[in-house]
Design a protein around this motif. Structure first.
Motif, mmCIF file in Angstrom:
data_model
loop_
_atom_site.group_PDB
_atom_site.id
_atom_site.type_symbol
_atom_site.label_atom_id
_atom_site.label_comp_id
_atom_site.label_asym_id
_atom_site.label_seq_id
_atom_site.Cartn_x
_atom_site.Cartn_y
_atom_site.Cartn_z
ATOM 1 N N GLU A 1 0.614 8.907 3.172
ATOM 2 C CA GLU A 1 0.213 9.246 4.462
ATOM 3 C C GLU A 1 -0.202 10.624 4.805
ATOM 4 O O GLU A 1 -1.187 10.700 5.747
ATOM 5 C CB GLU A 1 1.549 8.836 5.354
ATOM 6 C CG GLU A 1 2.087 7.594 5.613
ATOM 7 C CD GLU A 1 3.272 7.390 6.179
ATOM 8 O OE1 GLU A 1 3.109 6.735 7.316
ATOM 9 O OE2 GLU A 1 4.372 8.021 5.487
ATOM 10 N N LEU B 1 -6.275 1.659 10.815
ATOM 11 C CA LEU B 1 -5.678 1.218 9.645
ATOM 12 C C LEU B 1 -5.225 -0.556 9.652
ATOM 13 O O LEU B 1 -4.826 -0.968 9.035
ATOM 14 C CB LEU B 1 -4.251 1.893 9.466
ATOM 15 C CG LEU B 1 -4.255 3.310 8.973
ATOM 16 C CD1 LEU B 1 -2.840 4.063 9.314
ATOM 17 C CD2 LEU B 1 -4.547 3.329 7.558
ATOM 18 N N VAL C 1 -6.233 -2.750 6.802
ATOM 19 C CA VAL C 1 -5.377 -2.594 5.742
ATOM 20 C C VAL C 1 -4.219 -3.549 5.814
ATOM 21 O O VAL C 1 -3.383 -3.414 6.866
ATOM 22 C CB VAL C 1 -4.779 -1.389 5.423
ATOM 23 C CG1 VAL C 1 -3.696 -0.994 4.463
ATOM 24 C CG2 VAL C 1 -5.729 0.043 5.418
ATOM 25 N N LYS D 1 0.134 -1.627 4.282
ATOM 26 C CA LYS D 1 -0.091 -0.317 4.459
ATOM 27 C C LYS D 1 0.800 0.764 3.514
ATOM 28 O O LYS D 1 0.303 1.781 2.975
ATOM 29 C CB LYS D 1 0.516 0.170 5.860
ATOM 30 C CG LYS D 1 -0.545 -0.211 7.062
ATOM 31 C CD LYS D 1 -0.292 0.211 8.344
ATOM 32 C CE LYS D 1 -1.147 -0.233 9.482
ATOM 33 N NZ LYS D 1 -1.495 -1.749 9.590
#
Length: 171
Positions: A8, A72, A75, A78
């Motif tokens: 992250e 995101l 995705v 994640k």
């Protein structure tokens, strides 16, 4: 929402420039609205104009922020995505502003783009005049997405050729 993993941290470091632009935008529209409020006591017409401009900038900025948060959404997992950003096989090209993970390509231009390799059909280059080339991929729907362009510089050409090799191996 805080940053909990190294992956992250890597992702948010990658999009940091775009986040800074959005924060600057917030300061601008907030300042315009504050000036409009203060100006309301001396010149109401000017205050209304500043308020309208401030609100328009605020709407644009908030939409851009929501779009950035939605990047995101492409995705699926994640946790796996962030793990791939810390893998040893991650390829970063800082000058080209690319990150190539196992299953994803991250591109930073004026905005951030995340492309799953599973959506890519082919990678191609096109000559752009006498001075440069453009690297792009075509997704399964036939849409072309520009990834990288290079000009006359030797360093740019090296980065470009390296990106071409990497993406041709992955797709």
């Amino acid at each position: 929402m805080g940053i909990h993993t190294a992956g992250e941290q890597k992702y948010y470091g990658f999009i940091e420039e775009r986040v800074k632009q959005l924060r600057t935008g917030m300061i601008v529209w907030g300042s315009l609205l504050a000036v409009a409020f203060i100006g309301m006591f001396s010149d109401a017409r000017l205050a209304v104009i500043l308020a309208v401009i401030g609100v328009a900038l605020a709407i644009r900025n908030v939409r851009s922020l929501q779009a950035l948060k939605g990047k995101l959404d492409v995705v699926g997992d994640k946790e796996e995505f962030f793990r791939q950003l810390t893998d040893t096989d991650l390829i970063e090209q800082k000058d080209a502003r690319l990150m190539v993970a196992k299953d994803y390509l991250l591109v930073m231009k004026k905005d951030v783009f995340i492309y799953p390799f599973s959506d890519m059909e082919k990678v191609e280059t096109k000559v752009r005049g006498k001075s440069g080339k453009t690297l792009f991929f075509t997704d399964r729907q036939g849409t072309q997405h520009e990834i990288l362009s290079c000009g006359k510089g030797d360093k740019e050409k090296e980065e470009f050729e390296r990106a071409c090799r990497i993406l041709n191996e992955r797709v």
